[in-house]
Design a protein around this motif. Structure first.
Motif, PDB file in Angstrom:
ATOM      1  N   GLY A  67     -23.538  -4.581 -13.765  1.00 42.47           N
ATOM      2  CA  GLY A  67     -22.234  -4.928 -14.024  1.00 42.47           C
ATOM      3  C   GLY A  67     -21.351  -5.231 -12.911  1.00 42.47           C
ATOM      4  N   HIS A  68     -22.052  -5.918 -11.814  1.00 35.67           N
ATOM      5  CA  HIS A  68     -21.387  -6.645 -10.855  1.00 35.67           C
ATOM      6  C   HIS A  68     -21.661  -7.739 -10.552  1.00 35.67           C
ATOM      7  N   LYS A  69     -20.580  -8.560 -10.208  1.00 33.83           N
ATOM      8  CA  LYS A  69     -20.698 -10.015  -9.870  1.00 33.83           C
ATOM      9  C   LYS A  69     -19.963 -10.348  -8.592  1.00 33.83           C
ATOM     10  N   THR A  70     -20.577 -11.212  -7.802  1.00 35.36           N
ATOM     11  CA  THR A  70     -20.043 -11.551  -6.361  1.00 35.36           C
ATOM     12  C   THR A  70     -19.102 -12.694  -6.584  1.00 35.36           C
ATOM     13  N   VAL A  71     -17.607 -12.418  -6.355  1.00 38.21           N
ATOM     14  CA  VAL A  71     -16.808 -13.510  -6.767  1.00 38.21           C
ATOM     15  C   VAL A  71     -16.182 -14.076  -5.234  1.00 38.21           C
ATOM     16  N   HIS A  72     -16.556 -15.426  -4.994  1.00 40.05           N
ATOM     17  CA  HIS A  72     -16.263 -15.828  -3.661  1.00 40.05           C
ATOM     18  C   HIS A  72     -14.676 -16.509  -3.840  1.00 40.05           C
ATOM     19  N   ASN A  73     -13.891 -16.452  -2.997  1.00 45.65           N
ATOM     20  CA  ASN A  73     -12.603 -16.924  -2.941  1.00 45.65           C
ATOM     21  C   ASN A  73     -12.977 -18.489  -2.812  1.00 45.65           C
ATOM     22  N   SER A  74     -12.583 -19.250  -3.725  1.00 46.42           N
ATOM     23  CA  SER A  74     -12.735 -20.823  -3.727  1.00 46.42           C
ATOM     24  C   SER A  74     -12.236 -21.314  -2.435  1.00 46.42           C
ATOM     25  N   LYS A  75     -11.165 -20.859  -1.925  1.00 45.54           N
ATOM     26  CA  LYS A  75     -10.308 -21.458  -1.058  1.00 45.54           C
ATOM     27  C   LYS A  75     -10.685 -21.119   0.556  1.00 45.54           C
ATOM     28  N   ARG A  76     -11.500 -20.133   0.721  1.00 43.24           N
ATOM     29  CA  ARG A  76     -11.767 -19.295   1.853  1.00 43.24           C
ATOM     30  C   ARG A  76     -12.775 -20.246   2.535  1.00 43.24           C
ATOM     31  N   TRP A  77     -12.714 -20.555   3.781  1.00 48.38           N
ATOM     32  CA  TRP A  77     -13.760 -21.103   4.740  1.00 48.38           C
ATOM     33  C   TRP A  77     -13.878 -22.672   4.433  1.00 48.38           C
ATOM     34  N   VAL A  78     -13.139 -23.164   3.397  1.00 45.68           N
ATOM     35  CA  VAL A  78     -13.187 -24.652   3.159  1.00 45.68           C
ATOM     36  C   VAL A  78     -11.950 -25.213   3.398  1.00 45.68           C
ATOM     37  N   TYR A  79     -11.811 -26.218   4.262  1.00 46.07           N
ATOM     38  CA  TYR A  79     -10.827 -26.839   4.652  1.00 46.07           C
ATOM     39  C   TYR A  79     -10.497 -28.244   4.386  1.00 46.07           C
ATOM     40  N   PRO A  80      -9.717 -28.832   3.865  1.00 45.70           N
ATOM     41  CA  PRO A  80      -9.590 -30.332   3.806  1.00 45.70           C
ATOM     42  C   PRO A  80      -9.124 -31.091   4.949  1.00 45.70           C
ATOM     43  N   SER A 125     -22.000  -7.504  -0.581  1.00 42.15           N
ATOM     44  CA  SER A 125     -21.593  -6.431  -0.403  1.00 42.15           C
ATOM     45  C   SER A 125     -20.895  -6.035  -1.630  1.00 42.15           C
ATOM     46  N   TYR A 126     -20.698  -4.409  -1.563  1.00 41.89           N
ATOM     47  CA  TYR A 126     -20.123  -3.597  -2.829  1.00 41.89           C
ATOM     48  C   TYR A 126     -19.312  -2.659  -2.680  1.00 41.89           C
ATOM     49  N   PRO A 127     -18.597  -2.051  -3.729  1.00 42.18           N
ATOM     50  CA  PRO A 127     -17.533  -1.062  -3.304  1.00 42.18           C
ATOM     51  C   PRO A 127     -17.746  -0.028  -3.394  1.00 42.18           C
ATOM     52  N   THR A 128     -19.016   0.474  -3.908  1.00 40.71           N
ATOM     53  CA  THR A 128     -19.499   1.905  -3.895  1.00 40.71           C
ATOM     54  C   THR A 128     -20.705   1.896  -3.325  1.00 40.71           C
ATOM     55  N   ASN A 156     -26.844   1.225  -3.505  1.00 41.98           N
ATOM     56  CA  ASN A 156     -28.264   1.985  -3.541  1.00 41.98           C
ATOM     57  C   ASN A 156     -29.015   1.530  -4.855  1.00 41.98           C
ATOM     58  N   LYS A 157     -28.518   1.397  -5.971  1.00 35.57           N
ATOM     59  CA  LYS A 157     -29.081   0.818  -7.341  1.00 35.57           C
ATOM     60  C   LYS A 157     -29.483  -0.451  -7.232  1.00 35.57           C
ATOM     61  N   ILE A 158     -28.593  -1.436  -6.869  1.00 36.62           N
ATOM     62  CA  ILE A 158     -29.330  -2.733  -6.543  1.00 36.62           C
ATOM     63  C   ILE A 158     -30.360  -2.907  -5.340  1.00 36.62           C
ATOM     64  N   SER A 159     -30.351  -2.077  -4.238  1.00 35.70           N
ATOM     65  CA  SER A 159     -31.194  -2.184  -3.413  1.00 35.70           C
ATOM     66  C   SER A 159     -32.438  -1.739  -3.950  1.00 35.70           C
ATOM     67  N   LEU A 212     -30.950 -12.173  -7.224  1.00 34.76           N
ATOM     68  CA  LEU A 212     -30.079 -11.162  -6.845  1.00 34.76           C
ATOM     69  C   LEU A 212     -28.851 -11.266  -7.800  1.00 34.76           C
ATOM     70  N   ALA A 213     -28.453 -12.300  -8.335  1.00 36.76           N
ATOM     71  CA  ALA A 213     -27.242 -12.518  -9.400  1.00 36.76           C
ATOM     72  C   ALA A 213     -27.727 -11.835 -10.620  1.00 36.76           C
ATOM     73  N   GLU A 214     -28.910 -11.788 -10.936  1.00 33.64           N
ATOM     74  CA  GLU A 214     -29.520 -11.164 -12.173  1.00 33.64           C
ATOM     75  C   GLU A 214     -29.679  -9.809 -11.856  1.00 33.64           C
ATOM     76  N   ILE A 215     -29.749  -9.115 -11.008  1.00 35.00           N
ATOM     77  CA  ILE A 215     -29.687  -7.665 -10.833  1.00 35.00           C
ATOM     78  C   ILE A 215     -28.370  -7.310 -10.704  1.00 35.00           C
ATOM     79  N   GLN A 216     -27.428  -7.810  -9.849  1.00 31.00           N
ATOM     80  CA  GLN A 216     -25.984  -7.653  -9.859  1.00 31.00           C
ATOM     81  C   GLN A 216     -25.385  -7.624 -11.321  1.00 31.00           C
ATOM     82  N   LEU A 217     -25.749  -8.567 -11.987  1.00 28.76           N
ATOM     83  CA  LEU A 217     -25.278  -8.660 -13.479  1.00 28.76           C
ATOM     84  C   LEU A 217     -25.604  -7.533 -14.315  1.00 28.76           C
ATOM     85  N   LYS A 218     -26.905  -6.917 -14.131  1.00 31.78           N
ATOM     86  CA  LYS A 218     -27.691  -5.922 -14.853  1.00 31.78           C
ATOM     87  C   LYS A 218     -26.595  -4.726 -14.637  1.00 31.78           C
TER      88      LYS A 218
END
Length: 543
Positions: A458-471, A426-429, A434-437, A450-456
């Motif tokens: 200037g975008h990087k998918t950052v996941h919340n390290s605490k989300r969906w992982v429960y001790p 998912s992307y902010p604009t 469209n460019k990545i697609s 995908l990560a290579e294209i996102q970096l090209k």
């Protein structure tokens, strides 16, 4: 007391008895219930055994109505009553109901199927009745050819319970997405149409696009005709404005007919009442005596009208502001004279807070930085970069590049790339999506790149390290200490159903599996392959 009075008193007490819910009868009903049976739904059915066959003579809402019909049937020696037009209409459309925007046909055992039109439903109902429910689905029959209801028409009008009323949704009429105080985007489904400076302009454009079936070629004409509608809108809201607290409407008339000609405000909770009061005041030249005599809320036309949006009359910075050239020259001269900040502010006619805000908001500069620039012998008009505060939207529509970019309803990253069953982030604009697609299409939608294209871009998918992982913790009763046994991955779906994706001993392993699940759009069928991949990455035999 006579026996007659005692009986009448007892009957009075029985009549006022509270009705019993369900199929149970009250004492009064039990005393007069011959041939009348109460159903579990609270209605009353008249039944009688005639020549060994139990026959029904109708169902009625109240016990009194059933008693009246029962008495008439007894007087007619149980000859059925002549059917009314309402009864004939009810029998004509028997065994037919609604199912969303289609018609369903039912039989004793349940529903047989759904069709598109009422004529097809009637024809299929006749087929089901003829075969006593032992027939196929409606798709197995030709319900158009030789359909008597299509050929000869309907004998009775369709009852209200069978009239299809499709619910109007925002998708069917388009919707407006607020992107900022001066940028409102118009969308239809996943297609972007144009951006407008104010909400009322976007409201007008969306309204006109609905009339022309969302033809994008009509946008230039609609935008050209907008000033005429805006003039009407300003006249529509004349003297009426919302309260600052948003809890009502004020009718402001100045000057009113009073000795001091003061501005006065009349408060109304409903906007329809405020508009109606405004019209009456203007009509009767602000004569309150005539207004009170003529005021009649039943004649208020605004209750039957769709009220247009209130215009944004005080839109800040509609035109781009000019650079503060003269102010910076004044500040430069006074700083070189060695004057203090408060003294300089008093000379230029501003407070020190206002000057600091101007420097911060319009030049991205602090007072200390300005003093350093001036004392270094540089011109602040040339060194400091003027910041344009507002975004000027393009009023021409921008067609989407492809159909792989979809709206997901999120605030931060509302544009999602999907191809077949794959999820590509998912992307902010929309432009970035469209460019990545487009790049993904060139490499055959290889998700590993995908990560290579996102970096090209200037975008990087950052996941919340605490989300969906429960001790998963354990607290010892003896010592009172808590320790973590494992880490679980859990996620809710749109229906708020929690799905479990396993428990893992190490947190970094659980977070890596979580990240790969996100890239696979939380497809549980890929969980086995993801676990094997993580084992290879971490060099583990078990996780």
């Amino acid at each position: 007391m006579s026996s007659v009075n005692i009986i009448s008193e007892m009957m009075a007490n029985v009549i006022v008895e509270e009705p019993v819910k369900g199929s149970q009868k009250t004492l009064y009903e039990k005393a007069h219930d011959k041939y009348i049976h109460k159903t579990p739904y609270g209605t009353y059915t008249i039944c009688k055994n005639i020549n060994g066959t139990m026959k029904a003579f109708g169902t009625y809402k109240t016990f009194q109505e059933a008693c009246k019909v029962r008495d008439i049937l007894i007087a007619r020696d149980w000859e059925p009553l002549p059917k009314t037009d309402e009864d004939k209409q009810k029998d004509y459309y028997v065994r037919i109901g609604k199912s969303h925007n289609r018609y369903k046909v039912r039989w004793v055992d349940g529903y047989m199927g759904t069709v598109d039109t009422i004529e097809e439903a009637l024809y299929y109902r006749d087929i089901v009745t003829e075969h006593q429910g032992q027939c196929g689905k409606p798709e197995e029959y030709d319900l158009i050819t030789d359909n008597p209801y299509l050929e000869h028409g309907l004998e009775y009008p369709v009852p209200e319970r069978l009239i299809l009323k499709p619910k109007e949704t925002d998708y069917g009429t388009g919707y407006i997405m607020a992107k900022g105080p001066q940028s409102y985007h118009i969308w239809y489904g996943s297609q972007y149409y144009c951006a407008c400076r104010t909400y009322e302009q976007a409201y007008y454009v969306k309204q006109e696009l609905n009339k022309c079936d969302w033809n994008k070629d009509e946008i230039p004409r609609i935008l050209e005709e907008y000033p005429v509608w805006y003039t009407w809108l300003m006249n529509f809201w004349q003297y009426v404005a919302p309260r600052e607290d948003g809890k009502g409407w004020n009718v402001t008339l100045t000057p009113r007919r009073n000795p001091n000609h003061r501005l006065e405000k009349l408060f109304f909770t409903k906007v329809e009442d405020a508009l109606w009061e405004r019209d009456l005041l203007i009509k009767y030249d602000f004569d309150e005596n005539e207004l009170v005599e003529a005021a009649d809320d039943n004649l208020n036309p605004y209750y039957n009208m769709r009220i247009p949006p209130y215009p944004q009359r005080k839109v800040r910075r509609i035109v781009d502001r000019e650079p503060r050239t003269e102010l910076l020259n004044q500040l430069k001269e006074l700083i070189l004279e060695g004057r203090k900040q408060e003294e300089i502010a008093e000379i230029v006619g501003h407070t020190s807070v206002t000057i600091r805000n101007i420097l911060r908001n319009e030049y991205n500069c602090s007072w200390t930085k300005l003093v350093k620039v001036v004392k270094a012998g540089k011109d602040p008009n040339q060194v400091l970069e003027f910041q344009q505060l507002i975004y000027n939207p393009n009023l021409d529509y921008i067609p989407p590049n492809n159909n792989y970019v979809q709206l997901n309803g999120r605030k931060k990253s509302p544009y999602t790339i999907k191809y077949k069953e794959g999820y590509y982030g998912s992307y902010p604009t929309r432009e970035l999506a469209n460019k990545i697609s487009n790049d993904l299409q060139k490499i055959g939608w290889d998700k590993s790149r995908l990560a290579e294209i996102q970096l090209k871009h200037g975008h990087k998918t950052v996941h919340n390290s605490k989300r969906w992982v429960y001790p998963n913790t354990y607290t010892s009763r003896r010592t009172g200490k808590t320790r973590t046994l494992s880490y679980s991955i859990r996620k809710k779906d749109k229906k708020k159903v929690i799905h479990n994706f396993g428990s893992y001993k190490r947190k970094d392993v659980a977070e890596r599996i979580r990240d790969l699940l996100i890239l696979n759009d939380w497809d549980k069928r890929e969980l086995g392959n993801i676990i094997e991949q993580v084992k290879d990455e971490f060099g583990l035999e078990e996780i």
